[in-house]
Design an enzyme around this catalytic site. Structure first.
Site: not given
Length: 124
Positions: A6, A62, A75, A78, A90, A108, A116
């Site tokens: 993540r 890329r 993509c 959210e 994310r 993160y 988190r």
């Protein structure tokens, strides 16, 4: 074994250059922290909050190098949750690895560190 890594970052503006730069930084750190090669990656899913639409952040992969040409990337938007973190990108990267779940380093950046705090590596 396939494991998920993540990552998340934020941007200050709905701006293509900033979105691509922050996404590339995030992906590069995720790969480095987990000793991943592009050929180990099964897929990368990138979600954006509704306030970001200046570009597809997948373009950032890329820019990393030719070896990323065949990495499948998608993509998506959210879900909109009231009072959630704004201008957030994310990433869920699925990789073939021998590492255990506990050995995976999730990454993160910027305001996304709030998402988190229990997974933030305090030694970095």
């Amino acid at each position: 074994m396939i494991r998920g890594i993540r990552g998340a970052t934020t941007v200050a503006q709905n701006n293509e250059a900033e979105m691509l730069d922050h996404t590339q930084q995030l992906i590069e750190e995720m790969v480095h922290a987990n000793q991943v090669e592009p050929s180990d990656i099964a897929s990368v899913f990138i979600s954006l909050t509704a306030d970001l639409n200046a570009t597809f952040p997948a373009k950032a992969l890329r820019n990393i190098g030719r070896e990323w040409t065949y990495v499948p990337v998608m993509c998506m938007k959210e879900i909109e949750v009231p009072n959630s973190l704004e201008k957030c990108i994310r990433v869920m990267m699925t990789v073939n690895t021998e590492h255990s779940q506990q050995a995976i380093h999730h990454v993160y950046h910027y305001e996304a560190k709030k998402l988190r705090p229990d997974l933030i590596d305090t030694e970095k």
